[in-house]
Design an enzyme around this catalytic site. Structure first.
Site, PDB file in Angstrom:
ATOM      1  N   HIS A   1      -3.236  10.644  -4.368  1.00  0.00           N
ATOM      2  CA  HIS A   1      -2.770  10.256  -5.703  1.00  0.00           C
ATOM      3  C   HIS A   1      -2.733  11.462  -6.637  1.00  0.00           C
ATOM      4  CE1 HIS A   1      -2.792   6.217  -4.415  1.00  0.00           C
ATOM      5  NE2 HIS A   1      -3.023   5.631  -5.572  1.00  0.00           N
TER       6      HIS A   1
ATOM      7  N   HIS B   1     -12.315   8.938  -5.911  1.00  0.00           N
ATOM      8  CA  HIS B   1     -12.492  10.197  -5.181  1.00  0.00           C
ATOM      9  C   HIS B   1     -13.606  11.067  -5.785  1.00  0.00           C
ATOM     10  CE1 HIS B   1      -8.946   9.645  -2.617  1.00  0.00           C
ATOM     11  NE2 HIS B   1      -8.326   9.196  -3.695  1.00  0.00           N
TER      12      HIS B   1
END
Length: 263
Positions: free
Chosen positions: A155, A218
């Site tokens: 992303h 993340h």
């Protein structure tokens, strides 16, 4: 469509500011750093966007490259044809879409490969008991176990890279609005304006979702690697290769004097 013209003029005036054009590529690393710090401190409350099932993630980010190409391809053709209808020129400009798609595909596939090579299947979220019989992410998760390893943020890469790619290819609009859309009839001019507004909206969505990724998902190193890959892909093309003769070339106008204005 007067309202659309007003919106386009305001958007063009923003992107014509040298500070905006020059500093926009470098906002992604600070956002990633600050977002990661906030995530580590656990000071940002859970929101609608902390779920991967939010509508922007499901219907936009997960197919982000499709949205980028869907809107940018007709815009590129219409805007560049205002400068020249030469088939060779337009073909070179369309080649920039091919190059960008290749960068997107190779980078994301590399991320998947790294994840597969460094990950294992674990029975619990504490990563203490491995399930060695499961060697792929799909089979591991399908049985309710946990697939853990190096998960570089795709992303962070695609949102940063797509936003930078779009901003570079929108540059001709500033010049066209200054000199007028020569040779364009009312319908192509309206379509070009609508595409320009839509592309700006997509850039806003990409930046917003990039910030949400930084805050909620993340770890720091995986986000920084993903973001850096996005910046590197943009820099090596638009700041290095596309300035050389054997390349798709920069979006017009790219004469030395004008290039300084839109660089």
């Amino acid at each position: 469509m007067a309202a659309v013209d007003v919106i386009v003029d305001k958007l063009v005036s923003v992107w014509r500011r040298p500070a905006v054009r020059q500093n926009f590529p470098w906002i992604f690393l600070p956002i990633s750093l600050v977002g990661s710090v906030l995530k580590a401190l656990d000071v940002v409350p859970e929101t609608y966007f902390s779920s991967s099932r939010n509508v922007l993630n499901v219907y936009f980010v997960k197919v982000s490259w499709g949205w980028t190409l869907l809107l940018l391809t007709p815009f590129l053709l219409l805007s560049n044809s205002s400068f020249s209808r030469n088939a060779s020129f337009l073909g070179r400009r369309l080649l920039s879409l091919v190059v960008a798609t290749a960068i997107w595909y190779i980078t994301t596939e590399t991320f998947f490969y790294i994840e597969d090579m460094t990950s294992s299947c674990y029975e619990t979220g504490t990563s203490d008991v491995t399930k060695e019989e499961f060697t792929s992410k799909a089979t591991c998760r399908s049985t309710g176990f946990h697939w853990r390893g190096r998960d570089i943020s795709g992303h962070s890469f695609i949102l940063a890279y797509s936003a930078l790619f779009i901003v570079e290819e929108m540059a001709p609009m500033a010049y066209l609005k200054t000199v007028g859309l020569q040779g364009q009839s009312a319908l192509p001019r309206m379509v070009l304006n609508l595409l320009y507004v839509a592309l700006n909206l997509i850039v806003i969505i990409w930046v917003w979702m990039f910030a949400c990724t930084s805050v909620y998902f993340h770890n720091l190193s995986d986000k920084l690697v993903g973001t850096s890959c996005g910046l590197l892909g943009w820099y090596l093309t638009y700041r290095v290769w596309y300035r050389k003769p054997l390349s798709p070339g920069l979006p017009p106008p790219c004469h030395p004097k004008e290039d300084k204005l839109y660089a």
